[in-house]
Write an enzyme that holds these catalytic residues in place. Structure first.
Site, short mmCIF file in Angstrom:
data_model
loop_
_atom_site.label_atom_id
_atom_site.label_comp_id
_atom_site.label_asym_id
_atom_site.label_seq_id
_atom_site.Cartn_x
_atom_site.Cartn_y
_atom_site.Cartn_z
N HIS A 203 3.49 -2.45 3.23
CA HIS A 203 3.56 -1.08 2.71
C HIS A 203 4.91 -0.83 2.05
CE1 HIS A 203 0.34 -0.89 5.71
NE2 HIS A 203 -0.11 0.18 5.07
N ASP B 129 0.81 -1.21 0.00
CA ASP B 129 0.00 0.00 0.00
C ASP B 129 0.85 1.27 0.00
OD1 ASP B 129 -2.11 -1.74 0.22
OD2 ASP B 129 -3.01 -0.77 1.96
#
Length: 289
Positions: A255, A108
């Protein structure tokens, strides 16, 4: 009473008895009138449907630990009201597993010029594809990284323009505009690449967000495992959390941007050898959903 004195004792007794009977009958009639139905409608909370604000997320634990929703709880067959756009948590319709035996890695907040290239190299070395949830702001700033992600065969996911956790509380028009702006920024770099998924920052799903994503042809994408790498807990913690919790069908949340992500990069190099030995690890794609 003077008239009664002129009657014989027997007749006087009968008259008194008659008066008593008439009085009792009159009292009974009055009581009956007091308790008889008036014809007014009677309301009860027992038949009042759940408010849309009480909807619990489908497939996600409710406060009592169950995963049922008010639509069918305790054998209640009454139809629940349709949910309305609000800021209340609502994730019905979101995808939480790969729905196959494969495991999916998702990244992400990118792309990021420091961490995304390192993650792409690690994935490439193990022949693994993943799913990248891109913000429009970063996609616009680094189109060459979006192109590199697609060139390696990874799947794309819309992650709002600038990681707006509160997007779900905004109007449907604002939500739709944000998602379209983000997809347009991604397509500016890779015009023909499909954007099959949408992930809400923070997992802060609402009915409005789920509806907008689906209307724009994107599957709302949640996750199964969250090692909270965004808190920079160390590569050991990230590695252990993922490898101990992973099972067939898991979607792992990681992430590649949004802050210091070297822990994630280092953990990925430890995770991939064991993960690929145990599972098929591949990016989510229209053929897998």
């Amino acid at each position: 009473m003077g008239g009664l004195r002129q009657l014989t004792p027997a007749t006087r007794s009968l008259a008194i008895a008659a008066v008593v009977v008439i009085a009792l009958l009159g009292s009974a009639f009055a009581i009956g009138r007091g308790i008889a139905p008036t014809g007014d409608d009677i309301t009860s909370n027992a038949t009042t449907p759940h408010s849309p604000d009480q909807l619990a997320p489908s497939g996600a634990p409710t406060p009592d630990g169950s995963t049922t929703t008010p639509r069918e709880r305790d054998g209640d067959t009454a139809a629940a009201p349709e949910p309305t756009p609000s800021s209340d948590y609502y994730d019905e319709g979101t995808q939480r597993t790969t729905e196959t035996s494969a495991v999916a890695l998702t990244f992400d907040d990118g792309p990021d010029p420091q961490y995304t290239p390192q993650i792409l190299r690690s994935l490439r070395s193990y022949g693994v594809t993943a799913t990248f949830c891109l913000t429009g702001e970063n996609a616009s700033a680094h189109p060459e990284l979006v192109q590199a992600i697609v060139a390696d065969g990874h799947t794309l996911c819309n992650h709002t323009w600038n990681h707006d956790i509160a997007l779900g509380s905004r109007s449907p028009a604002e939500i739709r505009a944000d998602l379209i702006q983000t997809s347009n920024a991604i397509h500016a770099a890779v015009p023909d690449a499909p954007i099959a998924y949408y992930r809400q920052p923070g997992g802060a799903w609402t009915y409005s967000i789920v509806s907008a994503a689906e209307e724009l042809g994107m599957t709302p994408l949640h996750w199964t495992i969250d090692p909270r790498d965004w808190e920079s807990p160390g590569a050991d913690h990230i590695t252990t959390t993922v490898l101990d919790g992973v099972e067939p069908g898991s979607i792992v949340l990681l992430h590649d941007a949004g802050g210091p992500r070297q822990d994630t990069v280092d953990a990925l190099n430890r995770i991939l050898p064991e993960l690929t030995a145990r599972f098929l690890v591949t990016g989510l794609a229209p053929g897998i959903t």
